[in-house]
Scaffold this active site. Structure first.
Site, PDB file in Angstrom:
ATOM      1  N   TYR A  71       0.540  -1.536  -0.599  1.00  0.00           N
ATOM      2  CA  TYR A  71      -0.028  -0.103  -0.131  1.00  0.00           C
ATOM      3  C   TYR A  71       0.777   1.276   0.115  1.00  0.00           C
ATOM      4  O   TYR A  71       1.325   1.476   1.279  1.00  0.00           O
ATOM      5  CB  TYR A  71      -0.831  -0.066   1.320  1.00  0.00           C
ATOM      6  CG  TYR A  71      -1.878  -1.215   1.089  1.00  0.00           C
ATOM      7  CD1 TYR A  71      -1.714  -2.269   1.918  1.00  0.00           C
ATOM      8  CD2 TYR A  71      -3.619  -0.331   0.945  1.00  0.00           C
ATOM      9  CE1 TYR A  71      -2.729  -3.465   1.630  1.00  0.00           C
ATOM     10  CE2 TYR A  71      -4.281  -1.504   1.240  1.00  0.00           C
ATOM     11  CZ  TYR A  71      -4.206  -3.011   0.960  1.00  0.00           C
ATOM     12  OH  TYR A  71      -5.160  -3.503   1.054  1.00  0.00           O
ATOM     13  N   PRO A  94     -12.073   0.074  -1.208  1.00  0.00           N
ATOM     14  CA  PRO A  94     -11.718  -0.887  -1.336  1.00  0.00           C
ATOM     15  C   PRO A  94     -10.170  -0.883  -0.925  1.00  0.00           C
ATOM     16  O   PRO A  94      -9.521  -1.586  -0.120  1.00  0.00           O
ATOM     17  CB  PRO A  94     -11.462  -1.403  -2.584  1.00  0.00           C
ATOM     18  CG  PRO A  94     -11.314   0.384  -3.408  1.00  0.00           C
ATOM     19  CD  PRO A  94     -12.652   0.972  -2.521  1.00  0.00           C
ATOM     20  N   TYR A 121      -7.273  -5.065   9.843  1.00  0.00           N
ATOM     21  CA  TYR A 121      -7.071  -5.554   8.667  1.00  0.00           C
ATOM     22  C   TYR A 121      -7.610  -6.843   8.855  1.00  0.00           C
ATOM     23  O   TYR A 121      -7.881  -7.443   7.505  1.00  0.00           O
ATOM     24  CB  TYR A 121      -5.765  -5.490   7.931  1.00  0.00           C
ATOM     25  CG  TYR A 121      -5.431  -5.571   6.751  1.00  0.00           C
ATOM     26  CD1 TYR A 121      -5.416  -4.089   5.510  1.00  0.00           C
ATOM     27  CD2 TYR A 121      -6.190  -6.540   6.381  1.00  0.00           C
ATOM     28  CE1 TYR A 121      -5.749  -4.592   4.085  1.00  0.00           C
ATOM     29  CE2 TYR A 121      -5.279  -6.967   4.810  1.00  0.00           C
ATOM     30  CZ  TYR A 121      -5.262  -5.649   3.513  1.00  0.00           C
ATOM     31  OH  TYR A 121      -5.326  -6.349   2.512  1.00  0.00           O
TER      32      TYR A 121
HETATM   33  C1  PHB Z   1      -7.721  -6.775  -4.502  1.00  0.00           C
HETATM   34  O1  PHB Z   1      -6.658  -7.702  -4.460  1.00  0.00           O
HETATM   35  O2  PHB Z   1      -7.983  -6.949  -5.420  1.00  0.00           O
HETATM   36  C2  PHB Z   1      -7.181  -5.828  -3.648  1.00  0.00           C
HETATM   37  C3  PHB Z   1      -6.449  -6.042  -2.630  1.00  0.00           C
HETATM   38  C4  PHB Z   1      -6.255  -5.373  -1.442  1.00  0.00           C
HETATM   39  C5  PHB Z   1      -7.515  -4.149  -1.310  1.00  0.00           C
HETATM   40  C6  PHB Z   1      -7.887  -3.709  -2.840  1.00  0.00           C
HETATM   41  C7  PHB Z   1      -8.376  -5.232  -3.555  1.00  0.00           C
HETATM   42  O3  PHB Z   1      -7.333  -3.143  -0.299  1.00  0.00           O
END
Ligand code: PHB
Ligand code: APR
Length: 391
Positions: free
Chosen positions: A201, A293, A385
């Site tokens: 991230y 997301p 998480y």
């Molecule tokens: C994904 O792999 O599509 C994905 C992973 C983590 C996220 C959002 C999407 O926070």
């Protein structure tokens, strides 16, 4: 047609609910407006919390997930050209997550349902839920060119954000809470091994980026883009160059490029509809709430809702008490708001708003530095998480 539970929508929420009910000996019918290939190919997120993994296994849908899913014990936060790993098991007493795409979860559940489950009708579009506040709620739907009615004891709207179920709740009892964001995610699938073995991230002055994966040979990557961006505005080279910039570090880490096989833009929204129940109509998953997301919570929340509903209905049948069914909305909303909070925090921690000031940039970096240096702050992230308990 008549059934005990009419389920609208064959996304993860509707498919899993049908499975949980049939395991409890309760019959249902699932109505899905799209065809099977569409549902099985739609690209969505891919992080399963421990609670979700346990539920899928118990529902008999864990075999391929256990074979092909990738266990992840941490994520990397990247900012200011530095890297910080968050170690989930060490911070949460052993919890981890799994990378297994939502489309694969849906494929597994569809195969099970068609083999020995209750009816699952594709290209069956619900038109309206009627008489939700009576003992005999009904779903009007269209299938094979004809209009029909599904009479039910209960209706569960698992029909996503754009579905019809929510519209059957009168405005006089509804409250909605919403936040839109001035950016979206441009997501790509690429035939190249992921450049890191865990998710990355990244917070960057040019915007957020995320490195994820679908398998040891397929990468899934995202770039923050302005709201309303068309994926075709970005050439493949431009996408890779921008990803490289946002992931850049001071060490020798490199992003591997490969052929891009799919690209699309996802808008970002936070949304909650209260209550999640009206009479004998229950809302589950994206029909009731949306999270951005960034925290990977959408699928896991949908699973939490349908587990809560299946337990409540089973309990009512066994004890005659409707206490758990009556508490459905309040039980789910407690979990939903925790996920809303976390998803919002992760989003504002890592994305750059178009009008961000230098002060806000420094605050983001200070929040990240705090996570990297305080076990308490890091534990808070790791606990959220890896997942909130279902009850
Ligand atoms: C994904 O792999 O599509 C994905 C992973 C983590 C996220 C959002 C999407 O926070
Ligand atoms: N009639 C029948 N089916 C419908 C109707 C309708 N009128 N409207 C929508 N549907 C179907 C859609 O085609 C879709 O297959 O309902 C399904 C809803 O599925 P999802 O959108 O996947 O929602 P849900 O099952 O709640 O799963 C939530 O999906 O959007 C992601 O991030 C989100 O991971 C989360 C998960």
């Amino acid at each position: 047609m008549r059934t005990t539970v009419g389920i609208i929508g064959a996304g993860p929420a509707g498919l899993l609910l049908a499975r949980l009910l049939s395991d409890a000996g309760i019959d249902s019918v699932v109505l899905e407006s799209r065809d099977r290939p569409y549902v099985e190919q739609r690209q969505r997120a891919g992080i399963l919390e421990q609670g979700t993994i346990d539920v899928l296994r118990a529902a008999g849908a864990g075999e391929r997930m256990d074979r092909e899913g990738l266990r992840h014990d941490g994520i990397e936060l990247r900012y200011d050209r530095t890297r910080h790993r968050v170690d989930f098991p060490a911070l949460t007493g052993g919890r981890s997550v799994m990378v297994y795409a939502q489309t694969e979860v849906c494929k597994d559940l569809i195969a099970l349902q068609l083999k020995d489950g209750a009816p699952l009708l594709f290209e069956a579009e619900a038109l309206a839920v009627e008489d939700a506040d009576t003992d005999r709620p009904r779903v009007r739907f269209r299938h094979e060119g004809r209009e029909d009615v599904l009479e039910c004891d209960y209706v569960v709207g698992c029909d996503g954000f754009w579905g019809v179920a929510r519209k059957a709740i009168p405005a006089s009892v509804s409250r909605t809470f919403e936040r839109t964001y001035p950016f979206g995610w441009l997501g790509i699938l690429a035939d190249v091994p992921p450049s890191h073995d865990e998710l990355v991230y990244a917070r960057h002055d040019r915007g957020f980026a995320l490195l994820s994966m679908r398998s040891p040979s397929v990468s899934r990557l995202y770039l923050q883009v302005p709201e309303g961006t068309d994926a075709e505005e970005w050439s493949d080279d431009e996408i890779w160059a921008e990803l490289e910039r946002r992931f850049e570090t001071d060490d020798d880490w490199r992003l591997e490029r490969g052929p891009i096989t799919q690209k699309s833009v996802t808008p970002m929204r936070s949304y909650v509809h209260e209550p999640m129940r009206h009479g004998r109509l229950f809302l589950a998953g994206d029909a009731a709430h949306i999270v951005p997301p960034t925290g990977a919570k959408g699928l896991n929340l949908a699973v939490g809702d349908v587990v809560t509903f299946a337990r409540a209905l089973t309990d009512q049948r066994e004890t005659g008490s409707s206490e758990l069914l009556d508490a459905y909305s309040a039980t789910c909303l407690r979990r939903v708001w925790q996920a809303e909070r976390f998803s919002y925090d992760m989003t504002t921690l890592l994305h750059r708003a178009p009008d961000a000031t230098p002060f806000e940039d420094r605050l983001q970096l200070a929040r990240l530095a705090r996570i990297a240096s305080s076990r308490a702050a890091e534990t808070e992230l790791a606990e959220a998480y890896t997942g909130f308990p279902v009850d």
